[in-house]
Design a protein around this motif. Structure first.
Motif, PDB file in Angstrom:
ATOM      1  N   LEU A 281      29.288  47.606 -49.254  1.00  9.90           N
ATOM      2  CA  LEU A 281      30.038  48.766 -48.766  1.00  9.90           C
ATOM      3  C   LEU A 281      31.022  48.418 -47.649  1.00  9.90           C
ATOM      4  N   THR A 282      31.120  47.138 -47.330  1.00  9.91           N
ATOM      5  CA  THR A 282      32.027  46.710 -46.260  1.00  9.91           C
ATOM      6  C   THR A 282      33.076  45.717 -46.740  1.00  9.91           C
ATOM      7  N   HIS A 283      32.737  44.920 -47.760  1.00 12.84           N
ATOM      8  CA  HIS A 283      33.624  43.814 -48.142  1.00 12.84           C
ATOM      9  C   HIS A 283      34.078  43.825 -49.604  1.00 12.84           C
ATOM     10  N   VAL A 284      33.360  44.507 -50.479  1.00 12.64           N
ATOM     11  CA  VAL A 284      33.689  44.446 -51.909  1.00 12.64           C
ATOM     12  C   VAL A 284      34.729  45.509 -52.256  1.00 12.64           C
ATOM     13  N   LYS A 285      35.773  45.098 -52.965  1.00  8.04           N
ATOM     14  CA  LYS A 285      36.860  46.012 -53.320  1.00  8.04           C
ATOM     15  C   LYS A 285      36.469  46.892 -54.512  1.00  8.04           C
ATOM     16  N   ARG A 315      19.258  57.877 -49.629  1.00  8.46           N
ATOM     17  CA  ARG A 315      19.100  58.442 -48.282  1.00  8.46           C
ATOM     18  C   ARG A 315      19.692  57.498 -47.229  1.00  8.46           C
ATOM     19  N   PHE A 316      19.490  56.207 -47.420  1.00  8.40           N
ATOM     20  CA  PHE A 316      20.053  55.213 -46.502  1.00  8.40           C
ATOM     21  C   PHE A 316      21.579  55.282 -46.493  1.00  8.40           C
ATOM     22  N   ILE A 317      22.180  55.326 -47.670  1.00  5.58           N
ATOM     23  CA  ILE A 317      23.645  55.336 -47.753  1.00  5.58           C
ATOM     24  C   ILE A 317      24.212  56.597 -47.098  1.00  5.58           C
ATOM     25  N   CYS A 318      23.564  57.731 -47.326  1.00  7.63           N
ATOM     26  CA  CYS A 318      24.057  58.987 -46.747  1.00  7.63           C
ATOM     27  C   CYS A 318      23.879  59.032 -45.231  1.00  7.63           C
ATOM     28  N   CYS A 319      22.726  58.595 -44.759  1.00  3.42           N
ATOM     29  CA  CYS A 319      22.360  58.846 -43.362  1.00  3.42           C
ATOM     30  C   CYS A 319      22.514  57.652 -42.428  1.00  3.42           C
ATOM     31  N   ALA A 320      22.444  56.448 -42.957  1.00  5.25           N
ATOM     32  CA  ALA A 320      22.386  55.280 -42.072  1.00  5.25           C
ATOM     33  C   ALA A 320      23.554  54.318 -42.229  1.00  5.25           C
ATOM     34  N   HIS A 321      24.397  54.532 -43.227  1.00  2.00           N
ATOM     35  CA  HIS A 321      25.582  53.680 -43.349  1.00  2.00           C
ATOM     36  C   HIS A 321      26.831  54.556 -43.274  1.00  2.00           C
ATOM     37  N   HIS A 322      27.409  54.624 -42.098  1.00  2.17           N
ATOM     38  CA  HIS A 322      28.602  55.432 -41.868  1.00  2.17           C
ATOM     39  C   HIS A 322      29.771  54.507 -41.545  1.00  2.17           C
ATOM     40  N   PRO A 323      30.581  54.184 -42.538  1.00  5.46           N
ATOM     41  CA  PRO A 323      31.674  53.228 -42.319  1.00  5.46           C
ATOM     42  C   PRO A 323      32.745  53.791 -41.391  1.00  5.46           C
ATOM     43  N   PRO A 324      33.427  52.920 -40.643  1.00  5.59           N
ATOM     44  CA  PRO A 324      34.524  53.376 -39.778  1.00  5.59           C
ATOM     45  C   PRO A 324      35.731  53.783 -40.618  1.00  5.59           C
ATOM     46  N   ASN A 325      36.691  54.429 -39.968  1.00  7.89           N
ATOM     47  CA  ASN A 325      37.863  54.947 -40.685  1.00  7.89           C
ATOM     48  C   ASN A 325      38.643  53.863 -41.415  1.00  7.89           C
ATOM     49  N   GLU A 326      38.723  52.668 -40.810  1.00  8.06           N
ATOM     50  CA  GLU A 326      39.507  51.620 -41.468  1.00  8.06           C
ATOM     51  C   GLU A 326      38.887  51.205 -42.801  1.00  8.06           C
ATOM     52  N   ILE A 327      37.575  51.303 -42.917  1.00  9.70           N
ATOM     53  CA  ILE A 327      36.914  51.014 -44.194  1.00  9.70           C
ATOM     54  C   ILE A 327      37.106  52.183 -45.159  1.00  9.70           C
ATOM     55  N   ILE A 328      36.952  53.400 -44.644  1.00  5.72           N
ATOM     56  CA  ILE A 328      37.102  54.591 -45.489  1.00  5.72           C
ATOM     57  C   ILE A 328      38.496  54.645 -46.106  1.00  5.72           C
ATOM     58  N   GLN A 329      39.499  54.264 -45.324  1.00  7.70           N
ATOM     59  CA  GLN A 329      40.884  54.348 -45.785  1.00  7.70           C
ATOM     60  C   GLN A 329      41.334  53.102 -46.549  1.00  7.70           C
ATOM     61  N   SER A 330      40.452  52.130 -46.689  1.00  7.67           N
ATOM     62  CA  SER A 330      40.801  50.896 -47.394  1.00  7.67           C
ATOM     63  C   SER A 330      40.401  51.005 -48.864  1.00  7.67           C
ATOM     64  N   ASP A 331      40.527  49.885 -49.579  1.00  5.96           N
ATOM     65  CA  ASP A 331      40.151  49.875 -50.995  1.00  5.96           C
ATOM     66  C   ASP A 331      38.744  49.314 -51.209  1.00  5.96           C
ATOM     67  N   VAL A 332      37.948  49.322 -50.146  1.00  4.84           N
ATOM     68  CA  VAL A 332      36.544  48.903 -50.264  1.00  4.84           C
ATOM     69  C   VAL A 332      35.776  49.955 -51.063  1.00  4.84           C
ATOM     70  N   VAL A 333      34.817  49.497 -51.866  1.00  3.37           N
ATOM     71  CA  VAL A 333      34.048  50.421 -52.698  1.00  3.37           C
ATOM     72  C   VAL A 333      33.405  51.495 -51.814  1.00  3.37           C
ATOM     73  N   PRO A 334      33.654  52.775 -52.112  1.00  2.00           N
ATOM     74  CA  PRO A 334      33.143  53.850 -51.260  1.00  2.00           C
ATOM     75  C   PRO A 334      31.674  54.166 -51.532  1.00  2.00           C
TER      76      PRO A 334
END
Length: 482
Positions: A281-285, A315-334
């Protein structure tokens, strides 16, 4: 030859944690036998001695009592150095440890609790994370048994010194019990008995600790209402909350309206699984995730029983992994794309799939923007919207499930749930997560009955007239009344 902590794997570099322990043991081995030196070690020597003693305890069980006496004699920092090493071993090496080393690890953990070593609470919680969901192997069940037994045996000291360990323990073992109670066989019965005893003891005697967990306590508990002990607890929660003798607690709605900390979502994800998910969720396009997801499925979800862990991953993805805006706005897998994939991996339609959807929507039901995080509800709306062009059946399924929750989850508190879901929709629109709710309510490929239900829900938002005074305020867990 210095004994290994882990099973050696060809062509794999030796872990630096294990290597440092082995090197210290090798260089200080003569000093680990009585009579011990009376010289006060320098800080560097002290660190090396801790490394050497720990390696000796883990690999020489026949001399473990001698080594632990040596540790007690030289310790000057409340066992902080020693426990930090134990934490590294658990976090980085536990799955690869030899069986005999795991035995010694649990033995020395018990000893650290006994002497109240600085950081033993983090060690216990880290060990709980190593219990793999949906894994009913002897090794995994052994770890469950060891930890639940330790929590029961050390009840008084833990309650006095580190009661938050019981919050984590309750979350972990309620979740595990949901899986274990569906299994039959002698090897499960004694473990289930211990797990039930621990959870019931915490709930009945220290209910204020349950309140610290928040709404996910209810989500986990509802999976156990078929178990007599928990059926009784559920009945009291719904009909007679004063039975819990907790100051300030008068209704289950107070728990509903208390958001669960993200640290609890981490408890049912192993460190290895967390590392892989965060990398994905941080590096894969987006568009290049398929091989990563296939590898993840082979590694963690290959057995049918392990599908239960999908609930915890969602539950982990929803509650414990909150990516920063630069990741959200990038082409990284959401996040929504990974959750969508997870929901398609079920090989049989059953309660596990329903629980995964509940994990996705649970914060929607009681959403209050004053205390809840929009990032917890974002994946569900984006999954519904982005599925429309090619996978509208996913959108239909999720909208249908959400509307079913509104009508069936808790009829006594339906007004709170309708308010929560409506608030979630409105905030997601006002914050620009989606441009307009019309994308759902006017979608030509969405089922007409579902569009009607959604429209009715959104229209009702302004007509409910639920005052702020009516909405329960999350309580601050108080002391039990005598």
């Amino acid at each position: 030859m210095v004994p290994n902590l882990t099973l050696a794997v060809p062509h794999e570099a030796e872990n630096q944690v294990e290597l440092s322990l082995k090197q210290s043991f090798e260089s200080l081995q003569p000093s680990l036998k009585p009579p011990f030196s009376l010289t006060i070690p320098t800080p560097d020597e002290y660190t090396q001695l801790n490394h050497a003693i720990l390696h000796a305890i883990l690999t020489q069980p026949q001399f473990a009592k001698t080594h632990i006496k040596h540790l007690h004699a030289i310790v000057t920092d409340g066992y902080a150095t020693f426990l930090s090493l134990l934490l590294k071993i658990v976090y980085h090496l536990y799955p690869k440890l030899l069986g005999s080393v795991k035995n010694q690890l649990l033995w020395v953990t018990d000893e650290m609790v006994r002497v109240s070593g600085i950081g033993y609470d983090a060690l216990l919680i880290s060990l709980m994370r190593q219990i793999v969901g949906g894994d009913f192997s002897d090794d995994n069940l052994w770890l469950c048994t060891k930890l639940v037994t330790l929590l029961l045996d050390k009840w008084d000291s833990l309650l006095e010194e580190a009661s938050h360990v019981f919050c984590s323990g309750l979350y972990v073992f309620l979740r595990l019990l949901a899986d274990h109670c569906r299994l039959n066989g002698e090897k499960f019965e004694s473990l289930k008995h211990l797990e039930v005893n621990l959870c019931v003891k915490i709930v009945r005697e220290e209910f204020h600790l349950c309140l610290k967990i928040g709404r996910d306590f209810i989500r986990l508990l509802q999976d156990l209402v078929h178990v007599p002990e928990f059926k009784s607890i559920w009945k009291d929660l719904m009909l007679n909350p004063t039975r819990f003798n907790t100051l300030g607690f008068s209704s289950v709605s107070q728990i509903y309206c208390t958001r669960t900390s993200s640290r609890y979502a981490l408890l049912r994800i192993t460190p290895e699984m967390e590392t892989q998910l965060r990398f994905l969720l941080t590096h894969v396009k987006l568009g290049h995730q398929k091989r990563h997801l296939m590898w993840f499925a082979r590694k963690f979800l290959s057995e049918l029983d392990k599908e239960t862990v999908i609930v915890d991953i969602v539950r982990f993805i929803c509650c414990a992994h909150h990516p920063p805006n630069e990741i959200i706005q990038s082409d990284v897998v959401p996040r929504w794309a990974v959750i969508g994939w997870l929901l398609t991996t079920f090989r049989r339609k059953n309660y596990i799939e329903a629980n995964a959807k509940l994990a996705l929507f649970y914060d929607w039901l009681f959403f209050d923007e004053r205390m809840d995080n929009i990032m917890n509800i974002e994946p569900a709306i984006l999954l519904m919207v982005h599925s429309i062009p090619q996978y509208v059946e996913m959108t239909n399924t999720l909208v249908e499930f959400l509307l079913l929750l509104l009508d069936n989850y808790d009829m006594e508190h339906k007004d709170i749930i309708v308010k929560g879901v409506s608030s979630a929709f409105r905030l997601l629109e006002s914050k620009g997560v989606i441009q307009s709710l019309d994308v759902l309510t006017s979608c030509p490929t969405l089922s007409p009955s579902l569009k009607e239900g959604l429209s009715r829900l959104l229209l009702s938002c302004g007509k409910l007239g639920i005052s702020k005074e009516f909405l329960p305020v999350p309580i601050q867990p108080g002391q039990q009344m005598v």
